[in-house]
Scaffold this motif. Structure first.
Motif, PDB file in Angstrom:
ATOM      1  N   GLU A  94      -7.669   2.637   2.495  1.00 50.45           N
ATOM      2  CA  GLU A  94      -7.388   1.242   1.893  1.00 50.45           C
ATOM      3  C   GLU A  94      -7.982   0.212   2.467  1.00 50.45           C
ATOM      4  O   GLU A  94      -8.227  -0.606   1.754  1.00 50.45           O
ATOM      5  CB  GLU A  94      -5.665   1.399   2.274  1.00 50.45           C
ATOM      6  N   LYS A 151     -11.443  -0.302   1.050  1.00 49.97           N
ATOM      7  CA  LYS A 151     -11.408  -0.619  -0.514  1.00 49.97           C
ATOM      8  C   LYS A 151     -11.244  -2.085  -0.823  1.00 49.97           C
ATOM      9  O   LYS A 151     -12.032  -2.607  -1.598  1.00 49.97           O
ATOM     10  CB  LYS A 151     -10.193  -0.042  -1.133  1.00 49.97           C
ATOM     11  N   PHE A 170       0.925  -1.108   0.030  1.00 49.29           N
ATOM     12  CA  PHE A 170      -0.218   0.039  -0.066  1.00 49.29           C
ATOM     13  C   PHE A 170       0.552   1.205  -0.126  1.00 49.29           C
ATOM     14  O   PHE A 170       1.965   1.329   0.737  1.00 49.29           O
ATOM     15  CB  PHE A 170      -0.983   0.072   1.199  1.00 49.29           C
TER      16      PHE A 170
END
Ligand code: KG4
Ligand code: ZN
Length: 354
Positions: free
Chosen positions: A227, A230, A201
């Motif tokens: 993140e 998602k 990430f």
């Protein structure tokens, strides 16, 4: 003067701790006992420290913890030269418990009372463990504080920078909570990061390159949350990778900010004898490794107490008390507990009295 034997009491957060420390005339120290009773289990279900529960737990166990510390050190109350307690900053209920107990002991045993600032205790621990001389650059990183401080003497602290939102430990704790990891978050995130891919990430590194040694971490925490959203639901490996990526961002941010602070200190004409890492976050191995290099590159060395002396303990309070007592300070029984108490508001010894 001769050696000083101090009892130290710590109750500002969720550890009930007491210790006996000896400070020799030459400024070196030895820990004779160090008893820490963690309340982690009392608070775990809530994902953080509950002040009322903490204060009650301190009341329940503090006298036993003190008795154990004295017994383990083989020092009777009458053998002490002073009694030190953390008088803040921290959760006020706990601070009152520790400071009041210290006052009662000081009164009964007719010993000086040292009302120690918890942050100062973290700041001075490296002098106990590594005999670091002044001046040094201090990175104080705990659950409630993140500061870069130029330390020139006991009671002489100049803040160079700090966080404008979350503390580093707080960012670890919040990230852990968000990812379903246990409290306290720091050790849990560090363990998870060992099994993760830090490059998976791309997380932001706020304030990187900025010419003041300040920190901003709330954006990083939000980025982790986005993140995670998602790719939800998260697998175990997702959590490991998020932790590794988060910790890598923190390591980069800390390294960059400390580099600036080292430079800023030299520009003020102060050459640091060491970079000192203090506070609970100092237990993090990845941060320690990175700061070893930053210190070496900056022409100094990293001094960091062992992990059990980075997190809250009584030895650091006893040691700070000893350092103050060695300067002839005695805070008296009228001293008040303080929830808020910045490092630069500590009363030390005026320059002219040294
Ligand atoms: O100094 P400390 O014991 O208590 C305060 O005065 O705040 O610091 C506790 C903080 C917590 O936020 C905890 O998550 C963090 O230090 N911490 C760590 C690690 N161990 C403790 N953060 C990162 N990595 C660790 N290994
Ligand atoms: Zn602390």
């Amino acid at each position: 003067m001769s050696d000083l034997l101090l009892l130290g009491i710590e109750t500002t957060c969720d550890e009930t701790a007491a210790a006996v420390v000896r400070r020799r005339d030459d400024g070196t120290g030895t820990i004779l006992s160090n008893i820490v009773l963690s309340q982690v289990e009392d608070h775990a279900a809530y994902g953080g420290v509950v002040p009322e529960i903490a204060a009650r737990a301190h009341v329940e166990v503090l006298d036993h913890v003190i008795a154990r510390a004295l017994k383990a050190a083989g020092v009777p109350l009458t053998g002490l030269d002073g009694i030190a307690a953390a008088a803040g900053p921290g959760l006020i209920g706990g601070v009152i418990v520790g400071l009041t107990s210290a006052k009662a002991l000081a009164l009964a045993a007719e010993k000086p009372l040292l009302a120690v600032n918890h942050l100062e205790a973290h700041a001075l621990t490296a002098r106990l463990t590594d005999a670091v001389p002044f001046p040094y650059l201090l990175l104080l990183a705990s659950g409630g504080h993140t500061q870069l401080v130029c330390v020139t003497g006991v009671g002489e602290y100049t803040k160079l920078g700090g966080t404008i939102d979350d503390a580093i430990g707080e960012a670890f704790d919040k990230t852990a909570k968000m990812l379903g990891l246990p409290y306290p978050g720091g050790p849990a995130v560090e363990r998870a990061a060992l099994k993760g891919d830090a490059s998976r990430f791309a997380l932001p590194r706020p304030l990187l390159g900025r010419a003041t040694p300040d920190f901003s971490l709330s954006g990083l925490k939000t980025a982790v949350r986005l993140e995670a959203l998602k790719i939800a639901p998260l697998s175990e490996q997702d959590v490991y990778d998020l932790c590794a990526s988060f910790q890598a961002a923190i390591v980069d941010i800390v390294a960059d900010r400390v580099r600036y602070a080292l430079r800023a200190m030299r520009e003020r004409g102060t050459v640091p004898h060491a970079l000192v890492l203090a506070g609970g976050v100092g237990a993090n191995q990845a941060i320690r490794r990175s700061l070893h290099k930053v210190a070496a590159d900056g022409g100094t060395r990293l001094a960091v107490p062992p992990p059990e002396l980075c997190t809250d303990n009584g030895a650091m309070i006893a040691w700070a008390g000893a350092e103050r007592l060695a300067l002839g300070l005695d805070d008296g029984l009228a001293v008040s507990p303080r929830a808020r108490w910045p490092l630069d508001e500590i009363e030390g010894v005026p320059e002219t009295d040294r």
